[in-house]
Design a protein around this motif. Structure first.
Motif, PDB file in Angstrom:
ATOM      1  N   UNK A 283     -24.495  10.628 -51.113  1.00 55.51           N
ATOM      2  CA  UNK A 283     -24.807   9.676 -52.192  1.00 55.51           C
ATOM      3  C   UNK A 283     -26.297   9.698 -52.519  1.00 55.51           C
ATOM      4  N   UNK A 284     -27.147   9.753 -51.492  1.00 54.48           N
ATOM      5  CA  UNK A 284     -28.598   9.812 -51.718  1.00 54.48           C
ATOM      6  C   UNK A 284     -28.950  11.045 -52.541  1.00 54.48           C
ATOM      7  N   UNK A 285     -28.436  12.193 -52.147  1.00 52.90           N
ATOM      8  CA  UNK A 285     -28.778  13.429 -52.858  1.00 52.90           C
ATOM      9  C   UNK A 285     -28.268  13.399 -54.294  1.00 52.90           C
ATOM     10  N   UNK A 286     -27.068  12.903 -54.497  1.00 54.59           N
ATOM     11  CA  UNK A 286     -26.520  12.851 -55.855  1.00 54.59           C
ATOM     12  C   UNK A 286     -27.311  11.889 -56.739  1.00 54.59           C
ATOM     13  N   UNK A 287     -27.733  10.748 -56.186  1.00 50.67           N
ATOM     14  CA  UNK A 287     -28.571   9.813 -56.953  1.00 50.67           C
ATOM     15  C   UNK A 287     -29.915  10.436 -57.296  1.00 50.67           C
ATOM     16  N   UNK A 288     -30.375  11.357 -56.461  1.00 48.85           N
ATOM     17  CA  UNK A 288     -31.667  12.005 -56.695  1.00 48.85           C
ATOM     18  C   UNK A 288     -31.538  13.228 -57.606  1.00 48.85           C
ATOM     19  N   UNK A 289     -30.355  13.482 -58.144  1.00 50.53           N
ATOM     20  CA  UNK A 289     -30.181  14.562 -59.107  1.00 50.53           C
ATOM     21  C   UNK A 289     -29.682  15.873 -58.535  1.00 50.53           C
ATOM     22  N   UNK A 290     -29.277  15.883 -57.290  1.00 51.76           N
ATOM     23  CA  UNK A 290     -28.728  17.106 -56.693  1.00 51.76           C
ATOM     24  C   UNK A 290     -27.272  17.257 -57.108  1.00 51.76           C
ATOM     25  N   UNK A 291     -26.856  18.509 -57.290  1.00 56.71           N
ATOM     26  CA  UNK A 291     -25.508  18.816 -57.738  1.00 56.71           C
ATOM     27  C   UNK A 291     -24.803  19.595 -56.633  1.00 56.71           C
ATOM     28  N   UNK A 292     -23.607  19.139 -56.305  1.00 57.48           N
ATOM     29  CA  UNK A 292     -22.817  19.857 -55.305  1.00 57.48           C
ATOM     30  C   UNK A 292     -22.422  21.219 -55.864  1.00 57.48           C
ATOM     31  N   UNK A 293     -22.670  22.273 -55.093  1.00 56.86           N
ATOM     32  CA  UNK A 293     -22.342  23.623 -55.540  1.00 56.86           C
ATOM     33  C   UNK A 293     -21.125  24.200 -54.832  1.00 56.86           C
ATOM     34  N   UNK A 294     -20.884  23.757 -53.606  1.00 58.31           N
ATOM     35  CA  UNK A 294     -19.701  24.231 -52.886  1.00 58.31           C
ATOM     36  C   UNK A 294     -19.563  23.464 -51.579  1.00 58.31           C
ATOM     37  N   UNK A 295     -18.407  23.645 -50.966  1.00 57.98           N
ATOM     38  CA  UNK A 295     -18.127  23.136 -49.627  1.00 57.98           C
ATOM     39  C   UNK A 295     -17.630  24.311 -48.802  1.00 57.98           C
ATOM     40  N   UNK A 296     -17.937  24.277 -47.533  1.00 55.53           N
ATOM     41  CA  UNK A 296     -17.473  25.354 -46.674  1.00 55.53           C
ATOM     42  C   UNK A 296     -17.832  25.098 -45.228  1.00 55.53           C
ATOM     43  N   UNK A 297     -17.305  25.948 -44.373  1.00 51.19           N
ATOM     44  CA  UNK A 297     -17.596  25.862 -42.950  1.00 51.19           C
ATOM     45  C   UNK A 297     -18.659  26.895 -42.593  1.00 51.19           C
ATOM     46  N   UNK A 298     -19.647  26.429 -41.834  1.00 52.45           N
ATOM     47  CA  UNK A 298     -20.743  27.298 -41.430  1.00 52.45           C
ATOM     48  C   UNK A 298     -21.224  26.829 -40.064  1.00 52.45           C
ATOM     49  N   UNK A 299     -21.355  27.752 -39.142  1.00 53.98           N
ATOM     50  CA  UNK A 299     -21.826  27.439 -37.788  1.00 53.98           C
ATOM     51  C   UNK A 299     -21.016  26.328 -37.129  1.00 53.98           C
ATOM     52  N   UNK A 300     -19.721  26.272 -37.448  1.00 52.20           N
ATOM     53  CA  UNK A 300     -18.843  25.287 -36.836  1.00 52.20           C
ATOM     54  C   UNK A 300     -18.854  23.920 -37.492  1.00 52.20           C
ATOM     55  N   UNK A 301     -19.548  23.779 -38.612  1.00 52.50           N
ATOM     56  CA  UNK A 301     -19.653  22.500 -39.301  1.00 52.50           C
ATOM     57  C   UNK A 301     -19.048  22.581 -40.695  1.00 52.50           C
ATOM     58  N   UNK A 302     -18.411  21.492 -41.127  1.00 53.70           N
ATOM     59  CA  UNK A 302     -17.936  21.373 -42.507  1.00 53.70           C
ATOM     60  C   UNK A 302     -19.117  20.876 -43.325  1.00 53.70           C
ATOM     61  N   UNK A 303     -19.607  21.704 -44.221  1.00 59.44           N
ATOM     62  CA  UNK A 303     -20.834  21.376 -44.952  1.00 59.44           C
ATOM     63  C   UNK A 303     -20.597  21.252 -46.451  1.00 59.44           C
ATOM     64  N   UNK A 304     -21.466  20.443 -47.053  1.00 61.89           N
ATOM     65  CA  UNK A 304     -21.506  20.282 -48.507  1.00 61.89           C
ATOM     66  C   UNK A 304     -22.866  20.811 -48.945  1.00 61.89           C
ATOM     67  N   UNK A 305     -22.859  21.744 -49.879  1.00 61.02           N
ATOM     68  CA  UNK A 305     -24.084  22.404 -50.336  1.00 61.02           C
ATOM     69  C   UNK A 305     -24.495  21.843 -51.695  1.00 61.02           C
ATOM     70  N   UNK A 306     -25.794  21.631 -51.830  1.00 58.93           N
ATOM     71  CA  UNK A 306     -26.349  21.039 -53.049  1.00 58.93           C
ATOM     72  C   UNK A 306     -27.533  21.872 -53.538  1.00 58.93           C
ATOM     73  N   UNK A 307     -27.801  21.715 -54.821  1.00 54.07           N
ATOM     74  CA  UNK A 307     -29.035  22.268 -55.373  1.00 54.07           C
ATOM     75  C   UNK A 307     -29.505  21.382 -56.514  1.00 54.07           C
ATOM     76  N   UNK A 308     -30.778  21.547 -56.836  1.00 53.60           N
ATOM     77  CA  UNK A 308     -31.371  20.800 -57.928  1.00 53.60           C
ATOM     78  C   UNK A 308     -32.346  21.704 -58.657  1.00 53.60           C
ATOM     79  N   UNK A 309     -32.168  21.786 -59.958  1.00 54.32           N
ATOM     80  CA  UNK A 309     -33.112  22.523 -60.803  1.00 54.32           C
ATOM     81  C   UNK A 309     -34.378  21.678 -60.950  1.00 54.32           C
ATOM     82  N   UNK A 310     -35.516  22.304 -60.784  1.00 50.94           N
ATOM     83  CA  UNK A 310     -36.791  21.601 -60.882  1.00 50.94           C
ATOM     84  C   UNK A 310     -37.453  21.931 -62.198  1.00 50.94           C
ATOM     85  N   UNK A 311     -38.102  20.961 -62.782  1.00 49.41           N
ATOM     86  CA  UNK A 311     -38.788  21.180 -64.057  1.00 49.41           C
ATOM     87  C   UNK A 311     -40.238  21.509 -63.806  1.00 49.41           C
TER      88      UNK A 311
END
Length: 146
Positions: free
Chosen positions: A118-146
């Motif tokens: 929720x913090x990242x989404x309020x700050x303008x980050x966009x979820x790009x994918x979900x997946x498992x990595x290093x044994x963890x279920x992760x949510x990946x985000x990115x934000x375009x910077x101006x």
């Protein structure tokens, strides 16, 4: 509040903050320790772009670890949460990426850490994918910077 680059002498405080900040998630993770709980903060303070935020009395309240355009870790001591420290550290990370010529910042969080999402989404980050990595279920985000 002041923000400065971390030094090796900050490693113990950073490790304490990581433990305190991530311990609340252990029941949701079935006891599996998030990777930041076991990081070597002495090494990170020396080798990575690591920043801390201190209170007026010098208490380390939070920190971030940045690796190029990847925000690897952002943690705030629970007693200091809810005061905008996480947002200030996010803004610093974005400024650092921007100042190095970057136009995109990336991060990930555990799927069980919905408060972070929720913090990242309020700050303008966009979820790009979900997946498992290093044994963890992760949510990946990115934000375009101006």
């Amino acid at each position: 509040m002041s923000i400065r680059r971390a030094v090796t002498e900050d490693a113990l405080a950073m490790a304490e903050i990581a433990y305190e900040a991530y311990a609340a998630y252990l029941p949701r993770l079935g006891g599996q320790r998030p990777a930041p709980m076991d990081d070597d903060y002495r090494v990170l303070a020396e080798a990575a772009e690591t920043w801390i935020i201190e209170s007026g009395s010098g208490e380390v309240c939070g920190f971030l670890v940045l690796d190029g355009d990847l925000l690897k870790n952002l943690a705030v001591r629970p007693s200091w949460q809810g005061r905008g420290i996480g947002r200030r550290l996010l803004a610093l990370a974005e400024d650092r990426v921007r100042s190095s010529g970057g136009h995109l910042i990336r991060l990930y969080t555990n799927e069980a850490m919905v408060e972070n999402q929720r913090l990242y989404e309020r700050a303008g980050y966009v979820e790009t994918r979900r997946g498992h990595e290093d044994g963890f279920a992760r949510v990946f985000y990115e934000k375009r910077l101006r």
